[in-house]
Design a protein around this motif. Structure first.
Motif, PDB file in Angstrom:
ATOM      1  N   ASN A 122     -72.368  33.003  23.075  1.00  0.00           N
ATOM      2  CA  ASN A 122     -72.327  34.069  24.076  1.00  0.00           C
ATOM      3  C   ASN A 122     -73.340  35.162  23.756  1.00  0.00           C
ATOM      4  O   ASN A 122     -74.014  35.687  24.660  1.00  0.00           O
ATOM      5  N   ALA A 123     -73.456  35.520  22.472  1.00  0.00           N
ATOM      6  CA  ALA A 123     -74.435  36.535  22.077  1.00  0.00           C
ATOM      7  C   ALA A 123     -75.850  36.048  22.337  1.00  0.00           C
ATOM      8  O   ALA A 123     -76.725  36.829  22.758  1.00  0.00           O
ATOM      9  N   LEU A 124     -76.098  34.767  22.114  1.00  0.00           N
ATOM     10  CA  LEU A 124     -77.436  34.210  22.362  1.00  0.00           C
ATOM     11  C   LEU A 124     -77.805  34.312  23.839  1.00  0.00           C
ATOM     12  O   LEU A 124     -78.923  34.706  24.184  1.00  0.00           O
ATOM     13  N   PHE A 125     -76.865  33.970  24.719  1.00  0.00           N
ATOM     14  CA  PHE A 125     -77.157  34.015  26.150  1.00  0.00           C
ATOM     15  C   PHE A 125     -77.427  35.437  26.635  1.00  0.00           C
ATOM     16  O   PHE A 125     -78.140  35.643  27.625  1.00  0.00           O
ATOM     17  N   LEU A 126     -76.873  36.421  25.927  1.00  0.00           N
ATOM     18  CA  LEU A 126     -77.021  37.819  26.344  1.00  0.00           C
ATOM     19  C   LEU A 126     -78.182  38.533  25.666  1.00  0.00           C
ATOM     20  O   LEU A 126     -78.522  39.645  26.062  1.00  0.00           O
ATOM     21  N   SER A 127     -78.781  37.919  24.654  1.00  0.00           N
ATOM     22  CA  SER A 127     -79.833  38.594  23.891  1.00  0.00           C
ATOM     23  C   SER A 127     -81.069  38.825  24.753  1.00  0.00           C
ATOM     24  O   SER A 127     -81.506  37.941  25.489  1.00  0.00           O
ATOM     25  N   GLY A 128     -81.646  40.016  24.591  1.00  0.00           N
ATOM     26  CA  GLY A 128     -82.812  40.377  25.386  1.00  0.00           C
ATOM     27  C   GLY A 128     -84.076  40.578  24.589  1.00  0.00           C
ATOM     28  O   GLY A 128     -85.074  41.058  25.125  1.00  0.00           O
ATOM     29  N   ASP A 129     -84.067  40.246  23.282  1.00  0.00           N
ATOM     30  CA  ASP A 129     -85.303  40.328  22.502  1.00  0.00           C
ATOM     31  C   ASP A 129     -85.403  39.114  21.590  1.00  0.00           C
ATOM     32  O   ASP A 129     -84.396  38.509  21.211  1.00  0.00           O
ATOM     33  N   VAL A 130     -86.614  38.746  21.243  1.00  0.00           N
ATOM     34  CA  VAL A 130     -86.859  37.467  20.584  1.00  0.00           C
ATOM     35  C   VAL A 130     -86.311  37.424  19.161  1.00  0.00           C
ATOM     36  O   VAL A 130     -85.954  36.342  18.678  1.00  0.00           O
ATOM     37  N   PHE A 131     -86.224  38.577  18.479  1.00  0.00           N
ATOM     38  CA  PHE A 131     -85.682  38.537  17.122  1.00  0.00           C
ATOM     39  C   PHE A 131     -84.168  38.420  17.128  1.00  0.00           C
ATOM     40  O   PHE A 131     -83.590  37.680  16.328  1.00  0.00           O
ATOM     41  N   ASN A 132     -83.505  39.127  18.018  1.00  0.00           N
ATOM     42  CA  ASN A 132     -82.060  38.992  18.114  1.00  0.00           C
ATOM     43  C   ASN A 132     -81.687  37.569  18.524  1.00  0.00           C
ATOM     44  O   ASN A 132     -80.661  37.034  18.092  1.00  0.00           O
ATOM     45  N   ILE A 133     -82.527  36.954  19.338  1.00  0.00           N
ATOM     46  CA  ILE A 133     -82.323  35.550  19.678  1.00  0.00           C
ATOM     47  C   ILE A 133     -82.379  34.692  18.415  1.00  0.00           C
ATOM     48  O   ILE A 133     -81.566  33.769  18.240  1.00  0.00           O
ATOM     49  N   TYR A 134     -83.319  34.982  17.535  1.00  0.00           N
ATOM     50  CA  TYR A 134     -83.410  34.231  16.277  1.00  0.00           C
ATOM     51  C   TYR A 134     -82.125  34.366  15.464  1.00  0.00           C
ATOM     52  O   TYR A 134     -81.600  33.382  14.931  1.00  0.00           O
ATOM     53  N   VAL A 135     -81.602  35.582  15.375  1.00  0.00           N
ATOM     54  CA  VAL A 135     -80.375  35.807  14.602  1.00  0.00           C
ATOM     55  C   VAL A 135     -79.221  35.000  15.185  1.00  0.00           C
ATOM     56  O   VAL A 135     -78.486  34.301  14.462  1.00  0.00           O
ATOM     57  N   ASP A 189     -88.939  42.898  22.761  1.00  0.00           N
ATOM     58  CA  ASP A 189     -88.178  42.808  24.001  1.00  0.00           C
ATOM     59  C   ASP A 189     -88.789  41.767  24.931  1.00  0.00           C
ATOM     60  O   ASP A 189     -90.015  41.722  25.127  1.00  0.00           O
ATOM     61  N   LEU A 190     -87.959  40.926  25.535  1.00  0.00           N
ATOM     62  CA  LEU A 190     -88.453  39.863  26.408  1.00  0.00           C
ATOM     63  C   LEU A 190     -89.224  40.421  27.599  1.00  0.00           C
ATOM     64  O   LEU A 190     -90.309  39.933  27.933  1.00  0.00           O
ATOM     65  N   ALA A 191     -88.660  41.426  28.259  1.00  0.00           N
ATOM     66  CA  ALA A 191     -89.320  41.982  29.435  1.00  0.00           C
ATOM     67  C   ALA A 191     -90.651  42.627  29.060  1.00  0.00           C
ATOM     68  O   ALA A 191     -91.663  42.455  29.770  1.00  0.00           O
ATOM     69  N   ALA A 192     -90.678  43.361  27.950  1.00  0.00           N
ATOM     70  CA  ALA A 192     -91.921  44.007  27.527  1.00  0.00           C
ATOM     71  C   ALA A 192     -92.970  42.975  27.129  1.00  0.00           C
ATOM     72  O   ALA A 192     -94.159  43.129  27.441  1.00  0.00           O
ATOM     73  N   LEU A 193     -92.557  41.924  26.454  1.00  0.00           N
ATOM     74  CA  LEU A 193     -93.504  40.863  26.078  1.00  0.00           C
ATOM     75  C   LEU A 193     -94.052  40.170  27.313  1.00  0.00           C
ATOM     76  O   LEU A 193     -95.247  39.870  27.400  1.00  0.00           O
ATOM     77  N   GLY A 194     -93.173  39.898  28.276  1.00  0.00           N
ATOM     78  CA  GLY A 194     -93.627  39.239  29.498  1.00  0.00           C
ATOM     79  C   GLY A 194     -94.657  40.063  30.258  1.00  0.00           C
ATOM     80  O   GLY A 194     -95.623  39.521  30.805  1.00  0.00           O
ATOM     81  N   ALA A 195     -94.461  41.393  30.263  1.00  0.00           N
ATOM     82  CA  ALA A 195     -95.401  42.263  30.968  1.00  0.00           C
ATOM     83  C   ALA A 195     -96.727  42.390  30.236  1.00  0.00           C
ATOM     84  O   ALA A 195     -97.784  42.572  30.858  1.00  0.00           O
ATOM     85  N   ALA A 196     -96.701  42.286  28.897  1.00  0.00           N
ATOM     86  CA  ALA A 196     -97.923  42.496  28.106  1.00  0.00           C
ATOM     87  C   ALA A 196     -98.650  41.209  27.746  1.00  0.00           C
ATOM     88  O   ALA A 196     -99.776  41.258  27.241  1.00  0.00           O
TER      89      ALA A 196
END
Length: 479
Positions: A122-135, A189-196
């Protein structure tokens, strides 16, 4: 009273985490705690899904800290559907486990690890940044490996060790990609990475590393060698969770990254390459399932095959941009059907004391409800009408035909025929002649009926395609 979807989503992580802690401290109460916290988790997920349905996607920093200082949590239609998939399968598995697990020591460990795994997913599905996804990805992997080894024995321990090594290698590749992205852009952050994101060499290398690492965890052909031993030797509730949910978590990340972060990095031939891997998985896994001598091996190799459909998302999106929604619905239908067949296989194995396919006929005739549930779920895997699998494959074929991709449409249909081969190969033993097995062990009613209910859910999904697609339309990133 909780005002937003993220409030409900936070409880969907916190509740099973608390349950895992209590089950570890009070192992004798593990079954009671497991069932109670499974129900509470499912209720929290239902609240999150309804909040997204009515309020739309929501995104915020954990604890009120804004990005980039805070950990971003994101809840949109895609994440909500994955949470719902996990809750439906997870609740059925929890009820089934009440009858399946007998050893008090195993019960205590199972409930702690299972609730920990559920919270991590559940935490993985809600994560919004790539490092928290790794954790969260690491937490999922460690819990899954421990559950694989739960039954003990040389086969289970060997399979768990292979799973652990592949999982760690995949995590290392993913983390190297994260480091490259942070070095290049200074954000996680996923959104910030996608924009940059810029299509330079460093970004492409990061994308390759992260994708390959996740492919290893998803067990896509030819990186699938760890999956059949791990899923086949684990206890039935664990096998159901691994095949229905855990491999979907890493696929979800691949899809999320290529939808929201890496779309600018696509190069000519990438979609064809990923589609070719999916086709290889579909064909090779089906052949091995047709040849397998044990029931759980048939089901495990069928997972290798069915995962191939998920990676048709890349060539289909190239010709029909909205095809990813059809693939996500396929993942949902597959999760319910595959969990059902693994639970049914576990019941038959427990009734017979073995899972040798050629010798299961007598036991199958004594367990008609379990065989009926297996047949319903098998029909969904094949893609027969009135099942979720039929709607999922219809959507895949329709996406291919809209883009005039006749080859991919033909592959989907061919996969259904191959699935019919190994499903009816199993069911055929129930209709043979022969004496009743005198060593038949009755299966607890809670196992029989939880399996049947989950099978009926795979039928109900055949009537829920429109609602699921409406929820997916509330995707918070790029489409």
């Amino acid at each position: 009273m909780f005002a937003t979807g993220l409030d409900w989503a936070a409880w969907a992580v916190a509740v099973p985490l608390v349950g895992a802690l209590l089950a570890g401290l009070l192992p004798r109460l593990g079954p009671v705690l497991g069932l109670v916290f499974s129900l509470l988790t499912a209720l929290a997920v239902a609240g999150a899904v309804m909040a997204v349905w009515h309020e739309g996607p929501v995104r915020a920093g954990l604890g009120g800290w804004d990005v980039p200082l805070g950990i971003a949590l994101s809840l949109d239609g895609l994440a909500a559907l994955m949470l719902a998939m996990t809750a439906v399968v997870g609740l059925a598995v929890s009820i089934y486990a009440l009858g399946y697990l007998h050893s008090s020591q195993t019960r205590g460990k199972f409930w702690t690890l299972w609730l920990w795994l559920w919270a991590s997913m559940n935490a993985l599905f809600l994560s919004g940044d790539v490092f928290n996804i790794y954790v969260t990805l690491e937490l999922v992997g460690l819990a899954a490996v421990a559950l694989t080894a739960l039954s003990g024995g040389a086969a289970a321990l060997g399979a768990a060790m292979r799973y652990l090594l592949v999982s760690l290698l995949g995590s290392l590749a993913y983390l190297m990609g994260v480091a490259l992205l942070y070095g290049g852009y200074g954000v996680l952050d996923l959104a910030a990475l996608g924009a940059a994101m810029e299509p330079d060499k460093v970004s492409r290398l990061a994308a390759v590393l992260m994708t390959v690492g996740l492919l290893m965890k998803t067990a896509l052909f030819p990186l699938h060698v760890w999956l059949p031993p791990a899923h086949g030797s684990a206890p039935a509730p664990v096998s159901a969770v691994l095949s229905a949910l855990v491999v979907k978590a890493s696929f979800y990340l691949i899809l999320r990254l290529w939808l929201d972060v890496f779309p600018a990095l696509t190069v000519p031939g990438f979609e064809l390459f990923m589609g070719a891997l999916g086709a290889g998985a579909l064909l090779w896994g089906s052949v091995l399932a047709l040849r397998a001598a044990r029931l759980k091996q048939v089901v495990a190799y069928s997972t290798v095959a069915q995962l191939g459909y998920l990676f048709l998302v890349f060539p289909l999106m190239a010709v029909t941009p909205g095809a990813w929604q059809a693939v996500v619905f396929f993942a949902l239908a597959h999760a319910c059907a595959k969990a059902t067949v693994f639970l049914a296989a576990g019941s038959l194995q427990q009734a017979a004391g073995h899972d040798r396919l050629a010798q299961l006929g007598a036991v199958m005739r004594k367990e008609p409800v379990t065989v009926f549930a297996f047949g319903i779920a098998g029909a969904s895997l094949v893609g027969l009408p009135l099942t979720g699998g039929f709607i999922a494959k219809w959507l895949l074929v329709d996406a291919a035909l809209q883009g005039h991709a006749w080859g991919w449409a033909s592959l989907v249909l061919a996969g259904g025929l191959l699935a019919g081969g190994y499903v009816f190969r199993v069911l055929g033993h129930a209709f043979g002649r022969g004496p009743v097995d005198p060593d038949h062990r009755p299966v607890p009613a809670v196992m029989v009926w939880s399996t049947l209910v989950l099978a009926l859910v795979s039928v109900a999904l055949g009537f829920a395609g429109a609602a699921s697609l409406e929820l997916l339309a509330l995707h918070g990133g790029q489409t």
